[in-house]
Design an enzyme around this catalytic site. Structure first.
Site, mmCIF file in Angstrom:
data_model
loop_
_atom_site.group_PDB
_atom_site.id
_atom_site.type_symbol
_atom_site.label_atom_id
_atom_site.label_comp_id
_atom_site.label_asym_id
_atom_site.label_seq_id
_atom_site.Cartn_x
_atom_site.Cartn_y
_atom_site.Cartn_z
ATOM 1 N N HIS A 4 3.731 -3.968 -5.559
ATOM 2 C CA HIS A 4 3.777 -2.471 -5.158
ATOM 3 C C HIS A 4 4.441 -2.702 -3.661
ATOM 4 C CE1 HIS A 4 0.427 -0.307 -7.552
ATOM 5 N NE2 HIS A 4 1.498 -0.699 -8.390
ATOM 6 N N GLU B 47 3.619 -1.699 -0.751
ATOM 7 C CA GLU B 47 2.864 -1.767 0.347
ATOM 8 C C GLU B 47 2.456 -3.262 0.397
ATOM 9 O OE1 GLU B 47 1.174 2.347 -1.445
ATOM 10 O OE2 GLU B 47 2.425 0.508 -2.086
ATOM 11 N N CYS C 154 -2.415 3.426 -3.563
ATOM 12 C CA CYS C 154 -3.322 3.411 -4.785
ATOM 13 C C CYS C 154 -4.456 2.669 -4.238
ATOM 14 C CB CYS C 154 -2.616 2.847 -5.812
ATOM 15 S SG CYS C 154 -2.116 1.159 -5.798
ATOM 16 N N CYS D 15 -3.497 -1.071 -3.507
ATOM 17 C CA CYS D 15 -2.931 -1.288 -2.116
ATOM 18 C C CYS D 15 -3.960 -1.068 -1.013
ATOM 19 C CB CYS D 15 -1.617 -0.356 -1.932
ATOM 20 S SG CYS D 15 -0.398 -0.942 -3.265
#
Length: 142
Positions: free
Chosen positions: A46, A48, A76, A79
């Site tokens: 992701h 991040e 999420c 993360c």
């Protein structure tokens, strides 16, 4: 946040969900990322996490205290956990994620006092632009 939106556009151009992130320390960008799980065959890639990994390599440390993450979509749970482990100080996000957000929309992982580190959260920065970028991406896929 505008720089994070530009990073998200790079992800969209590669067929990834358009989320972009920058990690800043003392006014300097130390990590950048955009969603890459499809291209990298990595569910943890992701935006991040990609930005955290870049910053960790740059600083030679997995702890990133005093940093601020700017991200176009609310982090999420995965993360958020990585941000806590990295000891990020502040998260600034654009669009809320009503299905998987962990900074208050669905879960409140970042600010809970039940974990060993709490992260300051600023929500809704350029939220309309961030949400519109996501809507355009998904509309083009239908």
């Amino acid at each position: 946040m505008r720089r994070a939106l530009a990073l998200a556009a790079r992800g969209a151009a590669a067929g990834e969900v358009p989320v972009g992130a920058l990690l800043v320390q003392h006014g300097q960008v130390i990590g950048r990322g955009w969603n890459r799980p499809i291209g990298k065959h990595d569910p943890s890639a992701h935006a991040e996490v990609v930005a955290l990994r870049a910053a960790g390599r740059k600083l030679g440390n997995y702890r990133l205290p005093g940093t601020t993450l700017y991200v176009t979509l609310e982090p999420c749970v995965m993360c958020s956990g990585a941000l806590i482990q990295a000891r990020v100080k502040h998260v600034v996000y654009g669009a809320p994620d009503p299905k998987a957000g962990a900074a208050g929309s669905v879960f409140a992982v970042l600010g809970t006092d039940r974990l060993n580190h709490r992260i300051e959260v600023t929500a809704g920065v350029l939220a309309d632009e961030c949400a519109a970028q996501l809507r355009r991406f998904f509309a083009s896929r239908r």
